[in-house]
Write a protein that holds these residues in place. Structure first.
Motif, PDB file in Angstrom:
ATOM      1  N   PRO A 327       0.782  -1.247   0.000  1.00  0.00           N
ATOM      2  CA  PRO A 327       0.000   0.000   0.000  1.00  0.00           C
ATOM      3  C   PRO A 327       0.806   1.285   0.000  1.00  0.00           C
ATOM      4  O   PRO A 327       0.490   2.201  -0.765  1.00  0.00           O
ATOM      5  N   ASP A 328       1.833   1.389   0.844  1.00  0.00           N
ATOM      6  CA  ASP A 328       2.602   2.636   0.918  1.00  0.00           C
ATOM      7  C   ASP A 328       3.304   2.937  -0.408  1.00  0.00           C
ATOM      8  O   ASP A 328       3.317   4.079  -0.872  1.00  0.00           O
ATOM      9  N   ALA A 329       3.888   1.901  -1.003  1.00  0.00           N
ATOM     10  CA  ALA A 329       4.581   2.083  -2.278  1.00  0.00           C
ATOM     11  C   ALA A 329       3.588   2.410  -3.391  1.00  0.00           C
ATOM     12  O   ALA A 329       3.855   3.265  -4.251  1.00  0.00           O
ATOM     13  N   LYS A 330       2.447   1.745  -3.379  1.00  0.00           N
ATOM     14  CA  LYS A 330       1.435   1.994  -4.408  1.00  0.00           C
ATOM     15  C   LYS A 330       0.885   3.415  -4.292  1.00  0.00           C
ATOM     16  O   LYS A 330       0.688   4.111  -5.290  1.00  0.00           O
ATOM     17  N   LYS A 331       0.653   3.858  -3.056  1.00  0.00           N
ATOM     18  CA  LYS A 331       0.152   5.216  -2.843  1.00  0.00           C
ATOM     19  C   LYS A 331       1.156   6.243  -3.362  1.00  0.00           C
ATOM     20  O   LYS A 331       0.777   7.203  -4.060  1.00  0.00           O
ATOM     21  N   ALA A 332       2.424   6.057  -3.049  1.00  0.00           N
ATOM     22  CA  ALA A 332       3.461   6.985  -3.519  1.00  0.00           C
ATOM     23  C   ALA A 332       3.524   7.004  -5.046  1.00  0.00           C
ATOM     24  O   ALA A 332       3.697   8.059  -5.658  1.00  0.00           O
ATOM     25  N   ARG A 333       3.361   5.838  -5.663  1.00  0.00           N
ATOM     26  CA  ARG A 333       3.397   5.765  -7.129  1.00  0.00           C
ATOM     27  C   ARG A 333       2.179   6.455  -7.738  1.00  0.00           C
ATOM     28  O   ARG A 333       2.286   7.162  -8.745  1.00  0.00           O
ATOM     29  N   PHE A 334       1.000   6.263  -7.147  1.00  0.00           N
ATOM     30  CA  PHE A 334      -0.202   6.918  -7.664  1.00  0.00           C
ATOM     31  C   PHE A 334      -0.060   8.438  -7.610  1.00  0.00           C
ATOM     32  O   PHE A 334      -0.478   9.142  -8.520  1.00  0.00           O
ATOM     33  N   ILE A 335       0.535   8.933  -6.516  1.00  0.00           N
ATOM     34  CA  ILE A 335       0.741  10.379  -6.387  1.00  0.00           C
ATOM     35  C   ILE A 335       1.737  10.864  -7.440  1.00  0.00           C
ATOM     36  O   ILE A 335       1.521  11.883  -8.101  1.00  0.00           O
ATOM     37  N   GLY A 336       2.832  10.104  -7.614  1.00  0.00           N
ATOM     38  CA  GLY A 336       3.872  10.505  -8.551  1.00  0.00           C
ATOM     39  C   GLY A 336       3.481  10.334 -10.009  1.00  0.00           C
ATOM     40  O   GLY A 336       3.682  11.231 -10.831  1.00  0.00           O
ATOM     41  N   ASP A 337       2.879   9.185 -10.344  1.00  0.00           N
ATOM     42  CA  ASP A 337       2.576   8.888 -11.753  1.00  0.00           C
ATOM     43  C   ASP A 337       1.309   9.575 -12.255  1.00  0.00           C
ATOM     44  O   ASP A 337       1.224   9.978 -13.419  1.00  0.00           O
ATOM     45  N   PHE A 338       0.307   9.682 -11.391  1.00  0.00           N
ATOM     46  CA  PHE A 338      -0.982  10.204 -11.839  1.00  0.00           C
ATOM     47  C   PHE A 338      -1.296  11.607 -11.317  1.00  0.00           C
ATOM     48  O   PHE A 338      -2.331  12.170 -11.656  1.00  0.00           O
ATOM     49  N   GLY A 339      -0.408  12.147 -10.477  1.00  0.00           N
ATOM     50  CA  GLY A 339      -0.632  13.486  -9.954  1.00  0.00           C
ATOM     51  C   GLY A 339      -1.807  13.579  -9.004  1.00  0.00           C
ATOM     52  O   GLY A 339      -2.457  14.626  -8.904  1.00  0.00           O
ATOM     53  N   LEU A 340      -2.092  12.481  -8.288  1.00  0.00           N
ATOM     54  CA  LEU A 340      -3.240  12.466  -7.374  1.00  0.00           C
ATOM     55  C   LEU A 340      -2.900  13.167  -6.061  1.00  0.00           C
ATOM     56  O   LEU A 340      -1.738  13.252  -5.665  1.00  0.00           O
ATOM     57  N   SER A 341      -3.913  13.637  -5.376  1.00  0.00           N
ATOM     58  CA  SER A 341      -3.724  14.192  -4.042  1.00  0.00           C
ATOM     59  C   SER A 341      -3.459  13.058  -3.063  1.00  0.00           C
ATOM     60  O   SER A 341      -3.754  11.888  -3.350  1.00  0.00           O
ATOM     61  N   ASP A 342      -2.916  13.397  -1.909  1.00  0.00           N
ATOM     62  CA  ASP A 342      -2.659  12.401  -0.870  1.00  0.00           C
ATOM     63  C   ASP A 342      -3.950  11.696  -0.479  1.00  0.00           C
ATOM     64  O   ASP A 342      -3.986  10.472  -0.309  1.00  0.00           O
ATOM     65  N   TYR A 343      -5.042  12.477  -0.370  1.00  0.00           N
ATOM     66  CA  TYR A 343      -6.333  11.899   0.025  1.00  0.00           C
ATOM     67  C   TYR A 343      -6.838  10.911  -1.028  1.00  0.00           C
ATOM     68  O   TYR A 343      -7.222   9.786  -0.704  1.00  0.00           O
ATOM     69  N   ASP A 344      -6.848  11.330  -2.305  1.00  0.00           N
ATOM     70  CA  ASP A 344      -7.357  10.446  -3.351  1.00  0.00           C
ATOM     71  C   ASP A 344      -6.527   9.168  -3.451  1.00  0.00           C
ATOM     72  O   ASP A 344      -7.074   8.071  -3.613  1.00  0.00           O
ATOM     73  N   ALA A 345      -5.208   9.311  -3.345  1.00  0.00           N
ATOM     74  CA  ALA A 345      -4.338   8.132  -3.407  1.00  0.00           C
ATOM     75  C   ALA A 345      -4.609   7.196  -2.237  1.00  0.00           C
ATOM     76  O   ALA A 345      -4.592   5.969  -2.397  1.00  0.00           O
ATOM     77  N   SER A 346      -4.886   7.759  -1.060  1.00  0.00           N
ATOM     78  CA  SER A 346      -5.197   6.932   0.116  1.00  0.00           C
ATOM     79  C   SER A 346      -6.490   6.161  -0.083  1.00  0.00           C
ATOM     80  O   SER A 346      -6.579   4.973   0.240  1.00  0.00           O
ATOM     81  N   VAL A 347      -7.503   6.838  -0.615  1.00  0.00           N
ATOM     82  CA  VAL A 347      -8.802   6.191  -0.855  1.00  0.00           C
ATOM     83  C   VAL A 347      -8.648   5.059  -1.863  1.00  0.00           C
ATOM     84  O   VAL A 347      -9.183   3.960  -1.672  1.00  0.00           O
ATOM     85  N   LEU A 348      -7.905   5.301  -2.918  1.00  0.00           N
ATOM     86  CA  LEU A 348      -7.787   4.323  -4.005  1.00  0.00           C
ATOM     87  C   LEU A 348      -6.908   3.139  -3.647  1.00  0.00           C
ATOM     88  O   LEU A 348      -7.032   2.072  -4.253  1.00  0.00           O
ATOM     89  N   THR A 349      -6.011   3.295  -2.683  1.00  0.00           N
ATOM     90  CA  THR A 349      -5.147   2.179  -2.292  1.00  0.00           C
ATOM     91  C   THR A 349      -5.626   1.475  -1.022  1.00  0.00           C
ATOM     92  O   THR A 349      -5.008   0.523  -0.572  1.00  0.00           O
ATOM     93  N   ALA A 350      -6.728   1.961  -0.456  1.00  0.00           N
ATOM     94  CA  ALA A 350      -7.236   1.349   0.781  1.00  0.00           C
ATOM     95  C   ALA A 350      -7.602  -0.106   0.571  1.00  0.00           C
ATOM     96  O   ALA A 350      -7.461  -0.932   1.469  1.00  0.00           O
TER      97      ALA A 350
END
Length: 504
Positions: A327-350
């Motif tokens: 989860p932590d690595a996936k969240k960081a990648r979603f933020i970096g690759d897709f430009g997502l906010s911390d909140y959106d990345a957290s919701v999507l990787t939950a």
């Protein structure tokens, strides 16, 4: 080890009658290992089977039956340890923990006290407000589960179901690093998330496949920091253990009650007794179960039927090489690759299934931010309303990506897209074909839009004068044009033409 780039949360402070107090919490989380067979037998671990139907001779404690280790259980424990950035012990050993209980046929539990299979690790626990805490893992050991006593089937008799007896558990023991009820719930939730990603536990708390013993104590402000500096537990208060918690909400309630109970005792001049307690959710209180046992009370000794467990580093390395993205690595990648906010990345990787769904939509639509918006707001919102899981979604990733593609191409507006989503959700079908067949395509012909704008302006001279005095009222004309075109006009073109025609 994890790089903590968050601010640590402040400890929970509870105001007593005489002074303030802080909470100190450690947890022992019992996670049922996701395997088809039990820890030392080939009996099934399937939930919901007829009572006493999944029981081998060794589970029932029959004389002369010898335990045989299930390699899959060992692999799952190693996999979990690696997921928690923990040390894997190549040599571990099983001990007998002796105590009597009706649903423990052998009269002892096979566990690991002195030489656990997994050593120290850590978990990053985020609290959703920009703060996070590193919770240190002391150890993970493998052990057998007990059976289940049933007391509500007969007014005079109790029954015993041994189906769960011998099922493999991972006991994940934390350091006393948790400082509040919300943190405790977030910690269990994070462990559950990691194990679901790893596939090592199904995380079903309702069935008892994931449950926690919560150790609660209180101390004066500043005492915890002294404990962390010195490692001296005398700086902390006497802890009480709340057993078998299988609800995040009840965990928080139990901690709140227990902390206030201990504070009241101390401030009234009493002494908190170290003991095991149960939480009664109906009364919202904890009650004493038994005095806290120490290791010597269980008369631990090495299990004579099991040799020390030795595993090879190459085997551990192979498991490590095949770990999924966590989860932590996936969240960081979603933020970096897709430009997502911390909140959106957290919701999507939950949830691991939800994250895979989003990623497929984003890859097909080639727009991570738009994909996140539609997955979180439209799809998740509708699924929640209908009480459905993402795995049961009537809209596939390809269909949702198709809707997004139509928006990006300018074929449909945002309003039409929501109508289209509803059709796809309830009826199915290919979004592009639905738009074509039902005439839902957005009007981009400026000539047609201009004619509609001219007609609305000509029919409303009073509104025209008001809009010229207050440009904000131009929105009324935009709304009327959109209404006249059935929501099909390109909103940007409508806005531009209205402003132009009104001379704004």
């Amino acid at each position: 080890m994890l790089d903590l780039s968050y601010e640590a949360p402040k400890p929970k402070v509870i105001a007593g009658a005489k002074s303030d107090w802080e909470l100190v919490i450690g947890m022992e989380v019992h996670a049922q290992v996701a395997t088809r067979a039990k820890l030392f037998s080939g009996a099934s671990t399937k939930f919901g089977a007829e009572p006493n139907s999944n029981v081998a001779f060794v589970d029932a404690g029959m004389p002369g039956m010898l335990p045989v280790i299930n390699e899959a259980c060992v692999a799952q424990a190693v996999r979990t340890g690696l997921g928690l950035k923990a040390e894997i012990n190549l040599i571990s050993a099983f001990d007998r923990k002796n105590y009597f209980y009706p649903d423990l046929p052998q009269g002892y539990q096979i566990s690991q006290l002195y030489h656990p299979i997994v050593g120290e690790g850590e978990v990053l626990v985020e609290l959703g407000d920009g703060t996070a805490r590193i919770v240190r893992i002391e150890r993970i050991h493998l052990e057998q589960d007990a059976g289940k006593s049933i007391h509500d089937m007969d007014p005079a008799l109790s029954f015993v179901d041994l189906n769960r007896t011998g099922v493999a558990l991972m006991e994940i023991v934390s350091r006393p690093d948790i400082r509040g009820p919300e943190e405790a719930a977030a910690y269990v939730s994070k462990l559950r998330q990691i194990m679901l990603y790893l596939g090592t536990c199904d995380g079903n708390m309702q069935n008892g496949n994931l449950r926690a013993d919560v150790n609660v104590s209180v101390c004066a402000p500043g005492a915890y920091e002294k404990f962390r500096e010195t490692g001296d537990f005398s700086h902390l208060g006497t802890r009480c253990e709340i057993k078998n918690m299988n609800s995040l909400r009840f965990i928080q309630q139990a901690i709140e009650y227990e902390a206030r109970r201990q504070i009241a005792i101390i401030e009234n001049g009493g002494t908190v007794d170290q003991e095991t307690r149960l939480y009664d959710p109906d009364k919202g209180e904890t009650r004493s179960m038994r005095s806290k046992e120490e290791a010597h009370d269980y008369r631990y000794f090495p299990d004579p039927d099991l040799l020390p467990l030795e595993i090879e580093q190459a085997w551990v390395d192979d498991i490590r090489a095949n770990l999924p993205e966590l989860p932590d690595a996936k969240k960081a990648r979603f933020i970096g690759d897709f430009g997502l906010s911390d909140y959106d990345a957290s919701v999507l990787t939950a949830d691991v299934t939800a994250s895979a769904f989003f990623e497929e939509v984003a890859a097909t639509a080639k727009d991570g931010k738009l994909a996140a918006n539609w997955v979180i707001n439209e799809l998740f919102g509708r699924l929640k309303k209908d009480e459905r899981e993402i795995s049961d979604s009537p809209v596939s990733p390809a269909q949702l990506a198709g809707i997004i593609a139509l928006i990006k191409a300018g074929d449909i507006s945002g309003k039409i897209a929501k109508d289209l989503f509803e059709i796809v959700y309830t009826e199915g079908g290919d979004p592009a074909q639905i738009v074509e067949a039902r005439g839902m395509k957005q009007v981009t012909d400026t000539g047609a839009i201009e004619a509609a704008v001219d007609e609305i302006i000509a029919a409303n001279p009073t509104q025209v004068e008001k809009a010229k005095q207050n440009p904000k009222l131009a929105g009324w004309f935009v709304g009327q044009v959109m209404k006249a075109t059935g929501g099909k006009a390109n909103p940007a073109a409508v806005n531009q033409l209205v402003s132009q025609k009104l001379g704004l």
